[in-house]
Scaffold this motif. Structure first.
Motif, PDB file in Angstrom:
ATOM      1  N   ALA A  43       0.850  -1.196   0.000  1.00 21.26           N
ATOM      2  CA  ALA A  43       0.000   0.000   0.000  1.00 21.26           C
ATOM      3  C   ALA A  43       0.881   1.239   0.000  1.00 21.26           C
ATOM      4  CB  ALA A  43      -0.924  -0.006   1.218  1.00 21.26           C
ATOM      5  N   SER A  44       0.914   1.927  -1.127  1.00 18.90           N
ATOM      6  CA  SER A  44       1.884   3.012  -1.304  1.00 18.90           C
ATOM      7  C   SER A  44       1.313   4.141  -2.141  1.00 18.90           C
ATOM      8  CB  SER A  44       3.142   2.451  -1.979  1.00 18.90           C
ATOM      9  OG  SER A  44       4.026   3.480  -2.345  1.00 18.90           O
ATOM     10  N   GLY A  45       1.924   5.307  -2.005  1.00 24.33           N
ATOM     11  CA  GLY A  45       1.582   6.417  -2.880  1.00 24.33           C
ATOM     12  C   GLY A  45       2.252   6.296  -4.238  1.00 24.33           C
ATOM     13  N   ASN A  46       3.134   5.344  -4.371  1.00 27.09           N
ATOM     14  CA  ASN A  46       3.916   5.203  -5.597  1.00 27.09           C
ATOM     15  C   ASN A  46       3.131   4.565  -6.743  1.00 27.09           C
ATOM     16  OD1 ASN A  46       6.178   6.367  -4.478  1.00 27.09           O
ATOM     17  ND2 ASN A  46       7.134   4.422  -3.919  1.00 27.09           N
ATOM     18  N   GLN A  47       3.715   4.669  -7.907  1.00 23.53           N
ATOM     19  CA  GLN A  47       3.162   4.133  -9.141  1.00 23.53           C
ATOM     20  C   GLN A  47       3.158   2.603  -9.112  1.00 23.53           C
ATOM     21  OE1 GLN A  47       5.673   4.447 -12.746  1.00 23.53           O
ATOM     22  NE2 GLN A  47       4.017   5.654 -13.650  1.00 23.53           N
ATOM     23  N   TYR A  48       2.111   1.997  -9.654  1.00 24.96           N
ATOM     24  CA  TYR A  48       1.992   0.543  -9.684  1.00 24.96           C
ATOM     25  C   TYR A  48       3.196  -0.116 -10.354  1.00 24.96           C
ATOM     26  CZ  TYR A  48       0.290  -4.010 -11.369  1.00 24.96           C
ATOM     27  OH  TYR A  48       0.163  -5.346 -11.671  1.00 24.96           O
ATOM     28  N   TYR A  49       3.650   0.447 -11.479  1.00 23.74           N
ATOM     29  CA  TYR A  49       4.778  -0.140 -12.219  1.00 23.74           C
ATOM     30  C   TYR A  49       6.056  -0.110 -11.390  1.00 23.74           C
ATOM     31  CZ  TYR A  49       1.380   0.738 -15.878  1.00 23.74           C
ATOM     32  OH  TYR A  49       0.226   0.770 -16.604  1.00 23.74           O
ATOM     33  N   GLN A  50       6.192   0.928 -10.582  1.00 20.10           N
ATOM     34  CA  GLN A  50       7.332   1.018  -9.672  1.00 20.10           C
ATOM     35  C   GLN A  50       7.226  -0.038  -8.581  1.00 20.10           C
ATOM     36  OE1 GLN A  50      10.133   2.615  -9.003  1.00 20.10           O
ATOM     37  NE2 GLN A  50      10.299   3.020  -6.827  1.00 20.10           N
ATOM     38  N   LEU A  51       6.047  -0.163  -7.998  1.00 21.02           N
ATOM     39  CA  LEU A  51       5.866  -1.070  -6.875  1.00 21.02           C
ATOM     40  C   LEU A  51       6.077  -2.532  -7.257  1.00 21.02           C
ATOM     41  CD1 LEU A  51       2.714   0.558  -5.220  1.00 21.02           C
ATOM     42  CD2 LEU A  51       5.104   0.776  -4.524  1.00 21.02           C
ATOM     43  N   LYS A  52       5.504  -2.937  -8.374  1.00 24.01           N
ATOM     44  CA  LYS A  52       5.628  -4.354  -8.727  1.00 24.01           C
ATOM     45  C   LYS A  52       7.057  -4.724  -9.121  1.00 24.01           C
ATOM     46  CE  LYS A  52       4.198  -4.383 -13.614  1.00 24.01           C
ATOM     47  NZ  LYS A  52       3.297  -5.058 -14.575  1.00 24.01           N
ATOM     48  N   SER A  53       7.879  -3.731  -9.471  1.00 21.92           N
ATOM     49  CA  SER A  53       9.274  -4.016  -9.819  1.00 21.92           C
ATOM     50  C   SER A  53      10.076  -4.536  -8.626  1.00 21.92           C
ATOM     51  CB  SER A  53       9.954  -2.755 -10.382  1.00 21.92           C
ATOM     52  OG  SER A  53      10.218  -1.806  -9.366  1.00 21.92           O
ATOM     53  N   PHE A  54       9.580  -4.277  -7.413  1.00 19.28           N
ATOM     54  CA  PHE A  54      10.268  -4.776  -6.218  1.00 19.28           C
ATOM     55  C   PHE A  54       9.945  -6.245  -5.937  1.00 19.28           C
ATOM     56  CE2 PHE A  54      10.150  -0.163  -5.263  1.00 19.28           C
ATOM     57  CZ  PHE A  54      11.494   0.040  -4.968  1.00 19.28           C
ATOM     58  N   PHE A  55       8.925  -6.781  -6.596  1.00 18.61           N
ATOM     59  CA  PHE A  55       8.475  -8.146  -6.322  1.00 18.61           C
ATOM     60  C   PHE A  55       8.280  -8.925  -7.630  1.00 18.61           C
ATOM     61  CE2 PHE A  55       6.851  -5.195  -3.133  1.00 18.61           C
ATOM     62  CZ  PHE A  55       7.314  -5.755  -1.953  1.00 18.61           C
ATOM     63  N   PRO A  56       9.298  -8.989  -8.482  1.00 21.57           N
ATOM     64  CA  PRO A  56       9.123  -9.586  -9.808  1.00 21.57           C
ATOM     65  C   PRO A  56       8.683 -11.042  -9.794  1.00 21.57           C
ATOM     66  CG  PRO A  56      11.458  -9.288  -9.301  1.00 21.57           C
ATOM     67  CD  PRO A  56      10.693  -8.545  -8.252  1.00 21.57           C
ATOM     68  N   SER A  57       9.090 -11.799  -8.795  1.00 20.25           N
ATOM     69  CA  SER A  57       8.762 -13.231  -8.788  1.00 20.25           C
ATOM     70  C   SER A  57       7.382 -13.523  -8.198  1.00 20.25           C
ATOM     71  CB  SER A  57       9.821 -14.016  -8.007  1.00 20.25           C
ATOM     72  OG  SER A  57       9.839 -13.627  -6.641  1.00 20.25           O
ATOM     73  N   ILE A  58       6.792 -12.540  -7.495  1.00 21.12           N
ATOM     74  CA  ILE A  58       5.497 -12.797  -6.851  1.00 21.12           C
ATOM     75  C   ILE A  58       4.476 -11.692  -7.155  1.00 21.12           C
ATOM     76  CG2 ILE A  58       6.451 -14.181  -4.979  1.00 21.12           C
ATOM     77  CD1 ILE A  58       6.201 -11.662  -3.170  1.00 21.12           C
ATOM     78  N   GLU A  59       4.742 -10.850  -8.161  1.00 23.96           N
ATOM     79  CA  GLU A  59       3.846  -9.725  -8.439  1.00 23.96           C
ATOM     80  C   GLU A  59       2.420 -10.161  -8.731  1.00 23.96           C
ATOM     81  OE1 GLU A  59       4.057  -8.202 -12.804  1.00 23.96           O
ATOM     82  OE2 GLU A  59       6.116  -8.481 -12.155  1.00 23.96           O
ATOM     83  N   ASN A  60       2.248 -11.382  -9.256  1.00 23.90           N
ATOM     84  CA  ASN A  60       0.910 -11.887  -9.551  1.00 23.90           C
ATOM     85  C   ASN A  60       0.328 -12.738  -8.424  1.00 23.90           C
ATOM     86  OD1 ASN A  60       0.605 -10.672 -12.127  1.00 23.90           O
ATOM     87  ND2 ASN A  60       1.912 -12.253 -13.017  1.00 23.90           N
ATOM     88  N   GLU A  61       1.001 -12.721  -7.273  1.00 28.00           N
ATOM     89  CA  GLU A  61       0.511 -13.460  -6.099  1.00 28.00           C
ATOM     90  C   GLU A  61       0.110 -12.534  -4.964  1.00 28.00           C
ATOM     91  OE1 GLU A  61       2.868 -17.022  -4.978  1.00 28.00           O
ATOM     92  OE2 GLU A  61       4.194 -16.434  -6.607  1.00 28.00           O
ATOM     93  N   ILE A  62       0.422 -11.240  -5.088  1.00 28.97           N
ATOM     94  CA  ILE A  62       0.129 -10.289  -4.024  1.00 28.97           C
ATOM     95  C   ILE A  62      -0.771  -9.178  -4.561  1.00 28.97           C
ATOM     96  CG2 ILE A  62       2.296 -10.798  -2.839  1.00 28.97           C
ATOM     97  CD1 ILE A  62       3.487  -8.261  -3.966  1.00 28.97           C
ATOM     98  N   ALA A  63      -1.205  -8.300  -3.664  1.00 31.56           N
ATOM     99  CA  ALA A  63      -2.087  -7.196  -4.051  1.00 31.56           C
ATOM    100  C   ALA A  63      -1.360  -5.870  -3.895  1.00 31.56           C
ATOM    101  CB  ALA A  63      -3.352  -7.206  -3.206  1.00 31.56           C
ATOM    102  N   PHE A  64      -1.772  -4.898  -4.710  1.00 26.46           N
ATOM    103  CA  PHE A  64      -1.180  -3.562  -4.665  1.00 26.46           C
ATOM    104  C   PHE A  64      -2.278  -2.512  -4.520  1.00 26.46           C
ATOM    105  CE2 PHE A  64       1.756  -6.193  -7.055  1.00 26.46           C
ATOM    106  CZ  PHE A  64       3.012  -5.818  -6.572  1.00 26.46           C
ATOM    107  N   VAL A  65      -2.127  -1.675  -3.511  1.00 23.17           N
ATOM    108  CA  VAL A  65      -2.939  -0.464  -3.391  1.00 23.17           C
ATOM    109  C   VAL A  65      -1.986   0.673  -3.740  1.00 23.17           C
ATOM    110  CG1 VAL A  65      -4.246   1.032  -1.833  1.00 23.17           C
ATOM    111  CG2 VAL A  65      -4.457  -1.459  -1.640  1.00 23.17           C
ATOM    112  N   ALA A  66      -2.002   1.073  -4.993  1.00 22.80           N
ATOM    113  CA  ALA A  66      -1.041   2.057  -5.505  1.00 22.80           C
ATOM    114  C   ALA A  66      -1.663   3.448  -5.576  1.00 22.80           C
ATOM    115  CB  ALA A  66      -0.560   1.628  -6.888  1.00 22.80           C
ATOM    116  N   GLU A  67      -0.807   4.448  -5.791  1.00 22.77           N
ATOM    117  CA  GLU A  67      -1.262   5.831  -5.985  1.00 22.77           C
ATOM    118  C   GLU A  67      -2.180   6.289  -4.849  1.00 22.77           C
ATOM    119  OE1 GLU A  67       0.138   7.451  -8.268  1.00 22.77           O
ATOM    120  OE2 GLU A  67       0.473   6.227 -10.063  1.00 22.77           O
TER     121      GLU A  67
END
Length: 271
Positions: A43-67
């Motif tokens: 859960a971050s104020g950052n851009q979704y594309y930025q956030l998922k770059s930190f979790f490349p191996s599990i980006e499709n296993e977790i959730a993002f509350v971006a922006e």
């Protein structure tokens, strides 16, 4: 009652000051969280594309509350996308021209946008936080869904600026501190807590089963909403005052230490 959802802010919280985290330790924890059915939310104020770059191996296993809650994605699937009106964009940019900010970035679904006259050093600095960033001649009529504005000011004057900006444009957008002199202007009613609530309803999880970690003003809503609101040792005073609990700083892996306590059923997570 056991924890079923863990929500983490990134800058100043999950990430250390070098914008890194202990991947080996976290991935071991994540496998255990996954096995127990505990959801992990970024859960971050950052851009979704930025956030998922930190979790490349599990980006499709977790959730993002971006922006700051304007864009919510679960397991690679878009669940919610807010949008600022063109009228609001015009009014806010006009008002912000009266202030001495260091930079202005308009954040959208497809990309973030920065004025083409920006200096090369400022552009490089912005690219650290926006993987998708385009230079544009102006911010009107962008072919995108716009989520928020992001600006930078002198950190010494942020509190006073926030008060003034809330008076000037609080009816259009909500100004929130995101740390280090940065101020985001977000769509009223959309914030990290609203994004987490959407995920809780999707998963059948309540506030008493949820934990959130944060350090800045844009974390206040989610820290206050859940039963286990944790402030980092390096958090702003307002966050520490709002939180029910605290943990070590972002540079001391405070989030990971607390996740260990969750997995071991240590206080305050004793069932």
């Amino acid at each position: 009652m056991s924890i079923k959802l863990i929500a983490v802010d990134m800058d100043g919280t999950f990430l250390n000051d070098e914008m890194k985290y202990n991947k080996e330790r976290f991935m071991k924890q994540f496998r255990e969280l996954n096995a127990r059915g505990i959801k992990f939310v970024v859960a971050s104020g950052n851009q979704y594309y930025q956030l998922k770059s930190f979790f490349p191996s599990i980006e499709n296993e977790i959730a993002f509350v971006a922006e700051n809650g304007a864009y919510v994605v679960d397991s690679g699937k878009e669940l919610f996308s807010g949008e600022m009106s063109k009228e609001t964009i015009k009014k806010v940019t006009d008002i912000l021209e009266q202030y001495e900010y260091k930079n202005l970035i308009v954040c959208g679904r497809k990309s973030a946008y920065i004025h083409e006259d920006v200096g090369e050093e400022e552009y490089k600095q912005a690219r650290k936080y926006y993987h998708m960033l385009q230079k544009v001649p102006h911010f009107e009529n962008l072919n995108d869904k716009i989520f928020k504005f992001s600006t930078s000011f002198s950190a010494d004057h942020v509190s006073e600026l926030l008060r003034n900006l809330k008076k000037a444009i609080g009816s259009l957008v909500t100004p929130v501190s995101s740390g280090h002199g940065d101020i985001d202007f977000i769509i009223p009613g959309l914030h990290k807590a609203s994004g987490i609530k959407l995920l809780q309803e999707r998963w059948g999880i309540n506030d008493a089963e949820s934990i959130a970690f944060g350090d800045s003003g844009n974390d206040l809503e989610m820290i206050s909403a859940v039963k286990y609101g944790f402030a980092m040792a390096n958090a702003q005073k307002m966050v520490k005052d709002a939180a029910s609990y605290s943990t070590q700083s972002n540079n001391e892996e405070g989030v990971l230490h607390t996740i260990d306590s969750i997995l071991k059923h240590e206080w305050p997570f004793i069932e």
